[in-house]
Design an enzyme around this catalytic site. Structure first.
Site, short mmCIF file in Angstrom:
data_model
loop_
_atom_site.label_atom_id
_atom_site.label_comp_id
_atom_site.label_asym_id
_atom_site.label_seq_id
_atom_site.Cartn_x
_atom_site.Cartn_y
_atom_site.Cartn_z
N HIS A 69 0.79 -1.20 -0.03
CA HIS A 69 0.12 -0.10 0.15
C HIS A 69 0.80 1.23 0.03
O HIS A 69 0.73 2.13 -0.79
CB HIS A 69 -0.84 0.12 1.26
CG HIS A 69 -2.12 -0.92 0.93
ND1 HIS A 69 -3.28 -0.92 1.69
CD2 HIS A 69 -2.17 -2.11 0.19
CE1 HIS A 69 -4.00 -1.83 1.51
NE2 HIS A 69 -3.41 -2.57 0.55
N ASP A 77 7.74 5.61 0.10
CA ASP A 77 8.32 6.76 0.99
C ASP A 77 7.73 6.87 2.24
O ASP A 77 7.97 7.83 3.01
CB ASP A 77 7.76 8.01 0.09
CG ASP A 77 6.39 8.40 0.02
OD1 ASP A 77 5.67 7.39 0.46
OD2 ASP A 77 5.98 9.41 -0.42
N PRO A 167 -5.61 -1.45 -5.72
CA PRO A 167 -6.56 -2.41 -6.45
C PRO A 167 -7.65 -2.74 -5.37
O PRO A 167 -7.42 -2.77 -4.01
CB PRO A 167 -6.04 -3.50 -6.72
CG PRO A 167 -4.64 -3.57 -5.90
CD PRO A 167 -4.22 -2.16 -5.44
N THR A 198 -0.51 -15.69 -0.10
CA THR A 198 -0.18 -17.04 0.70
C THR A 198 0.08 -17.03 1.87
O THR A 198 -0.03 -17.92 2.64
CB THR A 198 1.29 -17.38 -0.20
OG1 THR A 198 1.52 -18.91 0.66
CG2 THR A 198 2.14 -16.79 0.25
N THR A 253 -2.28 -23.57 3.95
CA THR A 253 -0.94 -23.50 4.71
C THR A 253 -0.91 -21.70 4.81
O THR A 253 -0.02 -21.09 4.50
CB THR A 253 0.03 -23.75 3.97
OG1 THR A 253 0.14 -23.05 2.79
CG2 THR A 253 0.30 -25.28 3.78
C1 HEM Z 1 -3.99 -7.77 -6.94
C2 HEM Z 1 -4.71 -7.02 -6.33
C3 HEM Z 1 -4.94 -6.71 -4.63
C4 HEM Z 1 -6.16 -6.95 -4.26
C5 HEM Z 1 -7.34 -6.55 -4.64
C6 HEM Z 1 -5.88 -7.29 -2.92
C7 HEM Z 1 -6.97 -7.04 -1.86
C8 HEM Z 1 -6.62 -7.40 -0.58
C9 HEM Z 1 -7.68 -7.51 0.44
C10 HEM Z 1 -8.97 -6.95 0.22
C11 HEM Z 1 -6.89 -8.07 1.89
C12 HEM Z 1 -7.72 -8.33 2.99
C13 HEM Z 1 -7.79 -6.81 3.82
C14 HEM Z 1 -8.46 -7.04 5.20
O1 HEM Z 1 -9.56 -7.28 4.96
O2 HEM Z 1 -7.89 -7.15 6.36
C15 HEM Z 1 -5.69 -8.22 1.40
C16 HEM Z 1 -4.74 -8.85 2.36
C17 HEM Z 1 -3.51 -8.80 1.97
N1 HEM Z 1 -2.91 -8.69 0.81
FE1 HEM Z 1 -3.55 -8.05 -0.81
N2 HEM Z 1 -4.57 -7.35 -2.47
C18 HEM Z 1 -3.79 -7.52 -3.78
C19 HEM Z 1 -2.72 -7.32 -3.98
C20 HEM Z 1 -1.58 -7.86 -3.06
C21 HEM Z 1 -0.18 -7.67 -3.39
C22 HEM Z 1 0.59 -7.47 -4.43
C23 HEM Z 1 0.43 -7.97 -2.17
C24 HEM Z 1 1.86 -8.13 -1.91
C25 HEM Z 1 2.85 -8.45 -2.35
C26 HEM Z 1 -0.71 -8.31 -1.06
C27 HEM Z 1 -0.54 -8.70 -0.11
C28 HEM Z 1 -1.72 -8.87 1.11
C29 HEM Z 1 -1.45 -9.48 2.35
C30 HEM Z 1 -0.06 -10.04 2.90
C31 HEM Z 1 -2.53 -9.50 3.00
C32 HEM Z 1 -2.81 -10.12 4.33
C33 HEM Z 1 -2.61 -8.89 5.51
C34 HEM Z 1 -3.00 -9.17 6.84
O3 HEM Z 1 -2.93 -10.40 7.22
O4 HEM Z 1 -2.86 -8.41 7.68
N3 HEM Z 1 -1.87 -7.98 -1.68
N4 HEM Z 1 -5.21 -7.82 0.00
#
Ligand code: HEM
Ligand SMILES: *[C@@H]1O[C@H](CO)[C@@H](O)[C@H](O)[C@H]1NC(C)=O
Ligand SMILES: *[C@@H]1O[C@H](CO)[C@@H](O)[C@H](O)[C@H]1NC(C)=O
Ligand SMILES: *[C@@H]1O[C@H](CO)[C@@H](O)[C@H](O)[C@H]1NC(C)=O
Ligand SMILES: CC(=O)N[C@H]1CO[C@H](CO)[C@@H](O)[C@@H]1O
Length: 334
Positions: A69, A77, A167, A198, A253
């Site tokens: 983010h 930054d 996104p 993952t 996992t």
């Molecule tokens: C492709 C578009 C992406 C969308 C639409 C997206 C959306 C989301 C959403 C909705 C969550 C859940 C947030 C919540 O309810 O707490 C999430 C969690 C997460 N996202 Fe993404 N994400 C995207 C790409 C990425 C990328 C590129 C990364 C890192 C390389 C990433 C890493 C994570 C991680 C690690 C979590 C878990 C966070 C936690 O457990 O605190 N995401 N994402």
């Protein structure tokens, strides 16, 4: 006259030589940036994140998401770390930021405190976040990649800059592809970076449309593995009241950085609509299939994409500052 290279290749080489602008900024970053000014930088960050991850195993996922983010809104930054005040609604205030993990903010603040004791005023918060993310990815089983250092912390953090720059789960694949390609990432990098899912979890509201409100004919997305859908529906039955209810992004996992995320998708075990879409769309499916059978290929591509993400829009020189506190601009008027 014989060209040493086929003509188009030569042409390309000239273009890259005379147009070095995109890499100019990155060339100011280096692996040994703190070697003289803060020789214990690497050790201090590693020890801080190790302690934090052991006591709070959700830190790795929270930090990886926080870093994504940060980088996608105004570059890597540390603008996401700024607290709001009565004059400024900072990025953290944006609705999409509400679910950012407190542990991720904490680990950066702890590292900053330890670094300020060892070498005051030297290490930027954006470098700490980048390095901490890499160390945490490695700690939960993911690939190592180089983090070049020398980022400066940004001077702007506005909640209004967030929407549209991150996104959302309701993006169509066309929109998701546009989102990444407009920011210089390929479709393959989109698939590899999505492998960040993952680890970590998502709150019910991010996937309840797939459970209760999928289409006029079917309230539940028929692609979700039926038993998995049942479990999720039971868990999220009261999601509007129980807003904390969440599910693992990789149900098999959840705490391990591996390629299981991709193996899950064709089985209907993907959680977010945008993740499931990766295995449906002909542009992205080949990469899902590859990463599902070859973890080395995933790790190589994820590592390269993270290196690229880590320098996205970085500020160097006088374009930023080294913050004294990660949640405040140095100038009180900012
Ligand atoms: C492709 C578009 C992406 C969308 C639409 C997206 C959306 C989301 C959403 C909705 C969550 C859940 C947030 C919540 O309810 O707490 C999430 C969690 C997460 N996202 Fe993404 N994400 C995207 C790409 C990425 C990328 C590129 C990364 C890192 C390389 C990433 C890493 C994570 C991680 C690690 C979590 C878990 C966070 C936690 O457990 O605190 N995401 N994402
Ligand atoms: C997608 O979700 C966001 C946030 O929930 C919302 O503001 C936006 O209107 C939605 N877009 C579409 C096309 O449904
Ligand atoms: C279901 O989706 C429709 C159309 O997007 C929307 O108008 C309605 O509010 C949604 N219902 C629920 C319960 O989310
Ligand atoms: C897996 O991918 C790696 C890296 O691309 C490659 O070297 C290796 O040959 C692949 N393994 C298999 C079994 O295809
Ligand atoms: C983790 C974090 O700082 N989240 C913030 C997101 O925005 C809300 C609303 O202002 C804050 O209360 C949270 O602290």
């Amino acid at each position: 006259m014989a060209f040493p290279f086929p003509f188009p290749l030569l042409f390309l080489m000239i273009i890259t030589i005379i147009l070095p602008f995109p890499s100019l900024v990155h060339s100011k970053l280096s692996l040994g940036y703190y070697q003289k000014t803060c020789p214990d930088f690497e050790k201090i960050v590693r020890e801080t994140v190790t302690n934090k991850q052991i006591t709070s195993p959700v830190t790795a996922a929270g930090t990886l998401r926080l870093f994504f983010h940060d980088c996608m809104v105004d570059g890597c930054d540390a603008s996401v770390l700024i607290s709001s005040n009565s004059f400024n609604q900072a990025e953290r205030e944006a609705e999409i930021n509400h679910s950012l993990s407190g542990d991720a903010f904490d680990v950066v603040v702890h590292a900053k405190t330890n670094l300020e004791l060892a070498c005051p005023g030297i290490v930027s918060c954006s470098d700490i976040l980048a390095q901490a993310t890499r160390d945490l990815v490695v700690m939960v089983g993911g690939p190592f990649y180089n983090v070049r250092l020398g980022r400066k912390d940004g001077m702007i953090s506005k909640a209004g800059n967030v929407e549209g720059n991150l996104p959302r789960v309701n993006f169509t694949m066309d929109k998701l592809v546009d989102y990444f390609t407009q920011r210089g990432f390929t479709v393959q990098e989109l698939v590899a970076l999505s492998g960040g899912h993952t680890i970590g979890f998502s709150h019910c509201k991010e996937f309840t449309d797939r459970l209760f409100n999928y289409s006029a004919t079917s309230p539940t997305d028929p692609d979700i593995y039926p038993k998995f859908a049942e479990k999720l529906k039971a868990m999220c039955a009261n999601f509007q009241k129980d807003t904390a209810m969440s599910a693992f992004n990789d149900v098999i996992t959840p705490g391990k950085f591996d390629n299981m995320f991709y193996q899950n998708l064709p089985r209907g075990l993907g959680l977010l609509a945008t993740d499931h879409a990766l295995v449906k769309d002909p542009r992205t499916k080949p990469f899902v299939d590859l990463y599902a059978v070859n973890q080395t290929a995933f790790f190589n591509d994820f590592a390269r994409a993270m290196e690229k993400l880590s320098v996205h829009g970085v500020k160097t020189g006088r374009k930023g500052e080294v913050r004294r506190r990660c949640d405040l601009f140095n100038s009180i008027n900012s």
